[in-house]
Motif scaffolding. Structure first.
Motif, PDB file in Angstrom:
ATOM      1  N   ALA A  30       0.817  -1.230   0.003  1.00 50.69           N
ATOM      2  CA  ALA A  30       0.070   0.008   0.180  1.00 50.69           C
ATOM      3  C   ALA A  30       0.973   1.120   0.118  1.00 50.69           C
ATOM      4  CB  ALA A  30      -0.971   0.128   1.081  1.00 50.69           C
ATOM      5  N   ASP A  37      -2.511  -1.737  -7.353  1.00 49.88           N
ATOM      6  CA  ASP A  37      -3.549  -2.367  -6.304  1.00 49.88           C
ATOM      7  C   ASP A  37      -3.184  -3.781  -6.278  1.00 49.88           C
ATOM      8  OD1 ASP A  37      -4.427  -3.666  -8.400  1.00 49.88           O
ATOM      9  OD2 ASP A  37      -6.030  -2.346  -8.848  1.00 49.88           O
ATOM     10  N   TYR A  38      -3.916  -4.410  -5.504  1.00 52.54           N
ATOM     11  CA  TYR A  38      -3.390  -5.867  -4.952  1.00 52.54           C
ATOM     12  C   TYR A  38      -4.420  -6.754  -4.389  1.00 52.54           C
ATOM     13  CZ  TYR A  38      -3.287  -3.917  -0.294  1.00 52.54           C
ATOM     14  OH  TYR A  38      -3.238  -3.180   0.732  1.00 52.54           O
ATOM     15  N   GLU A  39      -4.630  -8.010  -4.550  1.00 50.94           N
ATOM     16  CA  GLU A  39      -5.806  -8.814  -4.005  1.00 50.94           C
ATOM     17  C   GLU A  39      -5.293 -10.175  -3.909  1.00 50.94           C
ATOM     18  OE1 GLU A  39     -10.284  -9.353  -5.066  1.00 50.94           O
ATOM     19  OE2 GLU A  39      -9.057  -9.918  -6.564  1.00 50.94           O
TER      20      GLU A  39
END
Length: 253
Positions: A30, A37-39
């Motif tokens: 972050a 972005d990431y998930e």
């Protein structure tokens, strides 16, 4: 833009700590300017399988910028115990095949979710307290009133069932108006001030959303007059009202 996929096989006994470790590692992602972005997703059919998706500004930004920068050491320290569980780690370029499905967002989602409704009503009731027409109606207001109204409208607009499960539902909301004697000038002022506040706090201003918003506010305030009057009808036993886009679906371009 480049997409990195990292596929893991994690025993179910280690799943909770694995997710917690990535929750901590995500703080570094972050903070990294190279990360878009990431998930982290877990397979529903094979719960031991995880896929981490990270969008980077570019492959060099990831390999040269992030991995050689200040954010990589704390990131890697958290995930290092699971390095041997990696089954795949590659960068993928997106193709021209992309699009959206047929589901429209709910009014709740379109507005911005719980935070948007809390922002709206927190500011609205601040203004109510300074308004010579409305302040007498809300004298002695419960300090949590703004949050409760935000939960109400959020649920009406398709959000989580907070008001109906935790705050009494439709009947409770109607009962809060009994004996208030709301007048038509007060109702009109409430409508106008809420519309002004929606502009002030940045609620979506597209015609489709605002048409439904105004439709609900007209209905709700007129019901408030009915229940606050000298001869109110029996309190409703029906479920929470639900509002949707109706004849004006969202303009998606």
């Amino acid at each position: 833009m480049i997409v990195e996929y990292i596929r893991y096989t994690i025993p179910e006994s280690d799943a909770a700590e694995f997710e917690a470790a990535y929750g901590r590692a995500a703080q570094a992602l972050a903070a990294a300017p190279q990360c878009v972005d990431y998930e982290l997703a877990r397979c529903a059919e094979e719960p031991q399988s995880y896929i981490l998706r990270i969008r980077w500004t570019s492959t060099p930004d990831h390999l040269e910028g992030f991995r050689k920068g200040e954010h990589f050491p704390p990131f890697f320290a958290e995930i290092k115990p699971y390095f041997s569980a990696i089954q795949e780690m590659h960068h993928y370029e997106t193709t021209a095949v992309a699009g959206k499905g047929g589901r429209n967002p709910t009014l709740y989602e379109w507005a911005g979710g719980a935070e948007a409704f809390e922002r709206l009503f927190t500011r609205f009731y601040e203004r109510v307290g300074e308004d010579e027409v409305l302040a007498p109606v809300f004298a002695g207001m419960d300090p949590h009133h703004a949050q409760h109204v935000a939960a109400w409208l959020g649920e009406v607009f398709g959000g989580p069932a907070v008001y109906s499960t935790e705050l009494g539902g439709h009947q409770h909301m109607a009962s809060k108006h009994l004996g208030k004697g709301v007048t038509e000038p007060q109702r009109r002022r409430w409508v106008a001030l809420l519309a002004d506040t929606a502009d002030e706090v940045g609620l979506p201003s597209d015609p489709e959303f605002r048409a439904v918003f105004a439709y609900y506010v007209e209905w709700g305030t007129r019901m408030a007059i009915i229940y606050s009057g000298p001869n109110p009808p029996p309190l409703p036993t029906t479920p929470m009202p639900k509002w949707d886009w109706g004849q004006t679906p969202p303009w998606l371009g």
